[in-house]
Design an enzyme around this catalytic site. Structure first.
Site, PDB file in Angstrom:
ATOM      1  N   ALA A 318      11.141  -2.606   4.351  1.00 16.13           N
ATOM      2  CA  ALA A 318      10.785  -3.077   3.012  1.00 16.13           C
ATOM      3  C   ALA A 318      11.214  -2.055   1.972  1.00 16.13           C
ATOM      4  O   ALA A 318      11.117  -0.837   2.204  1.00 16.13           O
ATOM      5  CB  ALA A 318       9.282  -3.316   2.921  1.00 16.13           C
ATOM      6  N   GLY A 320      11.156   0.394  -1.282  1.00 14.37           N
ATOM      7  CA  GLY A 320      10.079   1.204  -1.845  1.00 14.37           C
ATOM      8  C   GLY A 320       9.938   2.522  -1.112  1.00 14.37           C
ATOM      9  O   GLY A 320      10.607   2.784  -0.108  1.00 14.37           O
ATOM     10  N   ILE A 321       9.040   3.351  -1.611  1.00 16.69           N
ATOM     11  CA  ILE A 321       8.784   4.652  -1.001  1.00 16.69           C
ATOM     12  C   ILE A 321       8.119   4.444   0.345  1.00 16.69           C
ATOM     13  O   ILE A 321       7.186   3.650   0.483  1.00 16.69           O
ATOM     14  CB  ILE A 321       7.889   5.512  -1.923  1.00 16.69           C
ATOM     15  N   MET A 324       2.809   6.787   3.929  1.00 17.18           N
ATOM     16  CA  MET A 324       2.337   7.941   4.694  1.00 17.18           C
ATOM     17  C   MET A 324       1.560   7.521   5.935  1.00 17.18           C
ATOM     18  O   MET A 324       1.430   8.289   6.889  1.00 17.18           O
ATOM     19  CB  MET A 324       1.444   8.825   3.820  1.00 17.18           C
ATOM     20  N   LYS A 339       3.085  -4.876   8.319  1.00 21.50           N
ATOM     21  CA  LYS A 339       2.635  -3.488   8.186  1.00 21.50           C
ATOM     22  C   LYS A 339       2.043  -3.021   9.514  1.00 21.50           C
ATOM     23  O   LYS A 339       1.077  -3.614  10.016  1.00 21.50           O
ATOM     24  CB  LYS A 339       1.594  -3.375   7.069  1.00 21.50           C
ATOM     25  N   ASP A 374      -4.511 -10.586   0.252  1.00 25.33           N
ATOM     26  CA  ASP A 374      -5.114 -10.967   1.525  1.00 25.33           C
ATOM     27  C   ASP A 374      -4.166 -10.559   2.658  1.00 25.33           C
ATOM     28  O   ASP A 374      -2.951 -10.443   2.471  1.00 25.33           O
ATOM     29  CB  ASP A 374      -5.352 -12.478   1.551  1.00 25.33           C
TER      30      ASP A 374
END
Length: 579
Positions: A318, A320-321, A324, A339, A374
């Site tokens: 994805a 983006g940064i 962590m 995720k 959600d």
């Protein structure tokens, strides 16, 4: 007992477990009206969380009963399950909630077997319920025709949807609704002899609001229609608005909000009606929005598998940064991110894996007030290796080898969450093409933080990269590893330095406990861009004061449920219409 007789009995026992679950689901849902009328706001929130919990509880109870009655040896004989499924199909054939009962069967099967046993012969990977709705006109619909007299029609509508408590001011409601409808619809519509208002007979309840849902249509056009209702304590019920804008109605049904409570005898019928009103919403989103989140999960999985089979899309990291705690990957043509928890976290993170899982699950039960995405939690997803970009797969295997591994020609994802894909706020601001766009995003960023706080949620890590921007331009929080209840945080003002040397010291001159937060530090922590910091401070500078947060904590601890409206409230001038 023969295999066939066992299959019939086992299928019946599974269905009995489903009926027990559905009975409790209905009882909780049907209390929505009573809670609304009695202004029992905290009870509504508790009921909403409880309704989510009961699915897993009833699955475990049903599984336990099956094992006690039939024994693990019988139940774990995979060769028996095609016959059990066949019997179950016959038993649910005439039900009005048959698609939900299929998903229940799948949940029971998955509670007994590992996911590598999943197959359509033994469970409902694909639905057998092809015809979801028996007729074009749903049974629970009310239709109204103005016939040139919009005021009279609205008066009848208000009477038909009366509560057991009175309306606060029916005349004011009539003026408000008529004014807003005439303002939002083209002039010719109200004069069209074919103009029809079509409304679902059951109201929807969520938090402190009730909603009447439907559509307005002529022979050629249609508009969605939502009437939000409020219970003004001490006064009565008020029709607060008439909303006909599809984007606004979509936001009311957003993936960032708690699930509605609505009485539906025939779930597929209601979903079909919702699809007419919100054609851009996916089937799985609509089921989820009314509390059938497991059905939503089933429909999501089917949609995902169909997308992989019918497109050339491949998983990629994805944009983006890099996170962590989480590694995040996505499909370009499928508006979702996946995720998974990394094996090792950044040294600055003090949480562990169990805490991260607990906090992501907390979001499921919390009031998301339109500001938290959600999630759906999955275990043991399997995808073809060929569906991954090589660089993506290599990174996933490097950062999360305990969770993601290659088994032959498949990638096994042992555990992950899915979440709506959004543009990270930091990227959105970098690519903004106007000062107004930047201003609006920063303003909504502040409102996102404030509305989460009003719902007793403290995001923890409020960096821009942890917020996303939806297609409607709303700012939403999506990184949950550091969230907590607001009432668990100790907001403090930085003490005055004791000596001049204190200000020069690399270490603070005051003690700091794990739950201590100093809002004065937010400006430099959140904004590296000085102009962004200046804009935000001018709009939401109160967020940098401990007293702001402390006052919210006091209100929450006193039992207050703070208003957060999922729609734009409009003032209505006094106006008299002639027909």
């Amino acid at each position: 007992m023969t295999v066939k007789c066992s299959a019939v009995a086992i299928a019946r026992h599974i269905l009995n477990g489903f009926d027990t679950y559905r009975d409790e689901f209905r009882k909780i849902t049907n209390m929505g009206r009573y809670h609304f009328e009695q202004a029992m706001w905290q009870e509504i929130q508790h009921a909403s969380a409880r309704r989510i919990q009961i699915y897993k509880e009833h699955i475990l109870d049903t599984r336990k009963d099956l094992v006690n009655i039939y024994g693990e040896q019988t139940l774990l004989d995979i060769d028996c399950w095609p016959e059990i499924k066949k019997s179950y199909m016959g038993q649910i054939d005439l039900r009005l909630d048959d698609e939900l009962s299929e998903t229940w069967f799948n949940s029971i099967f998955n509670s007994l077997f590992s996911h590598d046993k999943i197959c359509n012969a033994c469970m409902f990977v694909q639905t057998t319920r092809k015809e979801r709705v028996s007729s074009e006109t749903p049974m629970q619909i009310r239709q109204y025709r103005p016939n040139g007299d919009l005021r009279a029609m609205l008066k009848q509508l208000i009477e038909d949807y009366a509560f057991d408590i009175p309306y606060a001011d029916t005349q004011a409601d009539l003026e408000r609704l008529e004014y807003q409808l005439r303002q939002s619809l083209p002039d010719w519509v109200c004069k069209d002899p074919d103009l029809t208002f079509e409304l679902y007979s059951s109201r929807l309840y969520r938090n402190k609001g009730a909603y009447i849902l439907g559509r307005i249509f002529t022979q050629d056009e249609q508009w969605p229609l939502v009437f939000p209702l409020l219970n003004i304590e001490g006064e009565g019920v008020r029709f607060d608005a008439a909303i006909t804008d599809e984007a606004e109605v979509s936001i009311i049904f957003s993936f960032t909000r708690s699930y509605f409570m609505v009485r539906v005898a025939y779930p597929a019928e209601f979903i079909s009606f919702l699809q007419k009103i919100l054609p851009r919403k996916q089937l799985w989103e609509l089921y989820t929005s009314i509390g059938f989140y497991k059905q939503g999960k089933t429909e999501f999985y089917r949609s995902l598998m169909e997308h992989l089979e019918t497109t050339e899309d491949r998983f990629m990291m994805a944009p983006g940064i890099r996170g962590m705690v989480m590694t995040v990957f996505t499909l370009p043509g499928f508006n979702i991110v996946f995720k998974a928890i990394k094996d090792r976290f950044s040294p600055s993170k003090t949480v562990d894996r169990a805490t991260v899982i607990d906090r992501y699950r907390l979001v499921k039960y919390a009031d998301r007030v339109g500001r938290m995405a959600d999630t759906q939690e999955f275990s043991d997803l399997r995808f073809p290796v060929s569906k991954f970009e090589p660089e993506c797969l290599q990174e996933l295997l490097e950062v999360a080898p305990a969770t993601i591994e290659v088994q032959g020609d498949e990638v096994l994802v042992r555990h992950c969450w899915t979440e709506r894909r959004m543009t990270p706020l930091n990227i959105y601001l970098d690519n903004a093409t106007s000062e107004q766009q930047i201003h609006d995003a920063l303003e909504d960023y502040g409102w996102a933080i404030k509305q989460l706080a009003a719902a007793n949620i403290f995001p923890g890590d409020m960096l821009l990269k942890n917020f996303g921007v939806t297609r409607h331009g709303r700012v939403v929080f999506y990184d949950y590893d550091e969230i907590s209840y607001l009432t668990e945080v100790n907001f403090r003002t930085i003490p005055e330095p004791r000596y001049p040397e204190d200000e020069m010291s690399a270490e603070p001159w005051y003690s700091v406990a794990p739950n201590d937060v100093f809002p004065e530090e937010f400006p430099t922590f959140l904004f590296t861009d000085r102009e962004h910091r200046k804009i935000f401070t001018a709009i939401h500078g109160d967020l940098f004061k401990a007293s702001y947060w402390q006052s919210l904590q006091d209100a929450i601890l006193e039992g207050k449920v703070i208003d957060v409206f999922p729609y734009k409230r409009k003032k209505t001038p006094s106006y008299t219409y002639t027909t």
